[in-house]
Design an enzyme around this catalytic site. Structure first.
Site, mmCIF file in Angstrom:
data_model
loop_
_atom_site.group_PDB
_atom_site.id
_atom_site.type_symbol
_atom_site.label_atom_id
_atom_site.label_comp_id
_atom_site.label_asym_id
_atom_site.label_seq_id
_atom_site.Cartn_x
_atom_site.Cartn_y
_atom_site.Cartn_z
ATOM 1 N N GLU A 70 0.832 -1.213 0.000
ATOM 2 C CA GLU A 70 0.000 0.000 0.000
ATOM 3 C C GLU A 70 0.862 1.257 0.000
ATOM 4 O O GLU A 70 0.649 2.159 -0.819
ATOM 5 C CB GLU A 70 -0.917 0.008 1.226
ATOM 6 C CG GLU A 70 -1.697 1.301 1.332
ATOM 7 C CD GLU A 70 -2.753 1.328 2.409
ATOM 8 O OE1 GLU A 70 -2.700 0.509 3.331
ATOM 9 O OE2 GLU A 70 -3.649 2.194 2.304
ATOM 10 N N ASP A 90 -0.645 -5.086 3.069
ATOM 11 C CA ASP A 90 -1.195 -3.912 3.739
ATOM 12 C C ASP A 90 -0.595 -3.878 5.145
ATOM 13 O O ASP A 90 -0.931 -4.717 5.986
ATOM 14 C CB ASP A 90 -2.733 -3.993 3.803
ATOM 15 C CG ASP A 90 -3.335 -2.668 4.223
ATOM 16 O OD1 ASP A 90 -2.602 -1.828 4.773
ATOM 17 O OD2 ASP A 90 -4.543 -2.471 4.001
ATOM 18 N N ILE A 92 -0.877 -1.709 7.680
ATOM 19 C CA ILE A 92 -1.926 -1.489 8.695
ATOM 20 C C ILE A 92 -3.231 -1.304 7.938
ATOM 21 O O ILE A 92 -3.417 -0.301 7.239
ATOM 22 C CB ILE A 92 -1.702 -0.223 9.553
ATOM 23 C CG1 ILE A 92 -0.343 -0.277 10.268
ATOM 24 C CG2 ILE A 92 -2.824 -0.080 10.578
ATOM 25 C CD1 ILE A 92 -0.076 0.942 11.162
ATOM 26 N N ASP A 93 -4.115 -2.247 8.036
ATOM 27 C CA ASP A 93 -5.445 -2.028 7.479
ATOM 28 C C ASP A 93 -6.317 -1.507 8.604
ATOM 29 O O ASP A 93 -6.392 -2.126 9.679
ATOM 30 C CB ASP A 93 -6.042 -3.302 6.877
ATOM 31 C CG ASP A 93 -7.377 -2.955 6.242
ATOM 32 O OD1 ASP A 93 -7.395 -2.087 5.357
ATOM 33 O OD2 ASP A 93 -8.409 -3.491 6.692
ATOM 34 N N THR A 95 -6.137 2.149 9.022
ATOM 35 C CA THR A 95 -5.242 3.231 9.473
ATOM 36 C C THR A 95 -6.022 4.327 10.195
ATOM 37 O O THR A 95 -5.560 4.869 11.207
ATOM 38 C CB THR A 95 -4.458 3.813 8.268
ATOM 39 O OG1 THR A 95 -3.691 2.769 7.702
ATOM 40 C CG2 THR A 95 -3.530 4.940 8.694
ATOM 41 N N ASP A 220 -6.096 -4.709 0.402
ATOM 42 C CA ASP A 220 -7.166 -4.949 1.391
ATOM 43 C C ASP A 220 -7.813 -6.315 1.157
ATOM 44 O O ASP A 220 -8.464 -6.865 2.037
ATOM 45 C CB ASP A 220 -8.291 -3.904 1.259
ATOM 46 C CG ASP A 220 -7.815 -2.484 1.507
ATOM 47 O OD1 ASP A 220 -7.101 -2.276 2.491
ATOM 48 O OD2 ASP A 220 -8.160 -1.595 0.699
HETATM 49 C C1 IPD Z 1 -8.793 1.208 4.166
HETATM 50 C C2 IPD Z 1 -9.705 0.546 5.163
HETATM 51 C C3 IPD Z 1 -11.079 1.162 5.092
HETATM 52 C C4 IPD Z 1 -11.669 1.114 3.676
HETATM 53 C C5 IPD Z 1 -10.693 1.699 2.664
HETATM 54 C C6 IPD Z 1 -9.359 1.011 2.782
HETATM 55 P P1 IPD Z 1 -6.264 1.324 4.989
HETATM 56 O O1 IPD Z 1 -7.513 0.629 4.212
HETATM 57 O O2 IPD Z 1 -9.787 -0.825 4.955
HETATM 58 O O3 IPD Z 1 -11.929 0.472 5.940
HETATM 59 O O4 IPD Z 1 -12.854 1.848 3.638
HETATM 60 O O5 IPD Z 1 -11.221 1.541 1.366
HETATM 61 O O6 IPD Z 1 -8.474 1.526 1.809
HETATM 62 O O7 IPD Z 1 -5.971 2.615 4.287
HETATM 63 O O8 IPD Z 1 -6.684 1.542 6.398
HETATM 64 O O9 IPD Z 1 -5.163 0.317 4.817
#
Ligand code: IPD
Length: 277
Positions: A70, A90, A92-93, A95, A220
């Site tokens: 990411e 990813d 940190i999913d 964030t 994700d």
């Molecule tokens: C996000 C999260 C969020 C979702 C976004 C993602 P990130 O990933 O999963 O819930 O709504 O589309 O991009 O930026 O926290 O790795």
């Protein structure tokens, strides 16, 4: 026959546990927050540090492999899936959750060969839950086999979704209109938890029946897709066709019937493709 990718999966498990410790500790600390594509698309030093740690450790062990991450993609790396063994990361999913100390955060590592997902490893850092899925060998959480729910109707379903990172009026209108459609079918509930990866793990566990989103990314989705499929579930495109990992849209459900019913209701929200940026 010996599993050719077992060594890679073992390395992924060790690394998500190590990364998870770092994320857990950093959750309580002060963070320096920046924005990326929009003002609600957040990144912290910990996202960047963890991604760097994961990629450098894996590169050392598997120098010929490719990487999609990411934060590397945000920094300008190409996001192209080739036939080469490729790690999709990813760091940190969730964030935004992480920034606010909301405890739904995960580290996610997917692995594909010949553009087919081979395994996925996701670590829910605060609850210390390790989700794993290996193609053809099942999905597990802390060693317990996962099984999706059997719900086939929207009216009996608990449905998860995420807002994505766009807040312009046209996007929000479509987002709420999609949610309204699901609610009009008398879904038991709709939840937004702030981590698409963990939402997908809840579908794999049978704790939720379905998930849909426009605007999530391949990092994700990669690991979680293997986990849901190995738990018996379905992961498809929002058009009802096969999943395209780079298309930034997904419907996942315990049953194919439920996934198709949800897909039929959704109006497309345009987010572009990961491999076109
Ligand atoms: C996000 C999260 C969020 C979702 C976004 C993602 P990130 O990933 O999963 O819930 O709504 O589309 O991009 O930026 O926290 O790795």
């Amino acid at each position: 026959m010996e599993d050719p990718w077992q060594q890679c999966m073992d390395a992924a498990v060790q690394l998500v546990l190590r990364a998870g410790q770092i994320v857990r500790k950093a959750l309580a600390e002060e963070k320096r927050v920046s924005t990326k594509t929009t003002v609600v698309d957040l990144v912290t030093e910990t996202d960047q540090f963890v991604e760097e740690l994961l990629i450098s450790s894996l590169k050392e062990k598997f120098p010929s492999h490719k990487f999609i991450g990411e934060e590397s993609t945000s920094a300008g790396s190409k996001c192209i899936l080739t036939d080469c063994p490729t790690w999709i990361i990813d760091p940190i999913d969730g964030t935004c959750n992480f920034v606010h100390r909301f405890p739904l955060v995960a580290v996610s590592i997917g692995f594909a060969v010949n553009q087919e997902l081979e395994f996925g490893v996701i670590y829910h850092c605060t609850e210390e839950r390790l989700y794993t899925g290996r193609k053809g060998q099942g999905a597990f959480c802390n060693g317990q086999r996962l099984q999706v729910s059997k719900v086939t109707d929207i009216s009996n379903a608990l449905v998860l979704t995420e807002i994505g990172t766009k807040r312009d009026p046209a996007t929000l209108k479509l987002f709420f209109s999609n949610m309204e459609k699901i609610l009009k079918f008398q879904a038991h509930g709709v939840r937004i938890i702030g981590s698409s990866t963990l939402a997908l793990c809840y579908v794999a566990s049978g704790a939720a029946d379905a998930y849909y989103q426009f605007g999530l990314h391949c990092w994700d989705l990669a690991a979680a897709t293997v986990i849901i499929r190995e738990a018996g579930g379905t992961v498809i495109d929002t058009s009802g066709g096969p999943l395209d990992l780079m298309s930034c849209r997904v419907v996942a459900a315990g049953t194919k019937e439920l996934a198709m019913l949800i897909a039929q209701e959704l109006q497309t929200i345009q987010y572009g493709r990961d491999d076109e940026n």
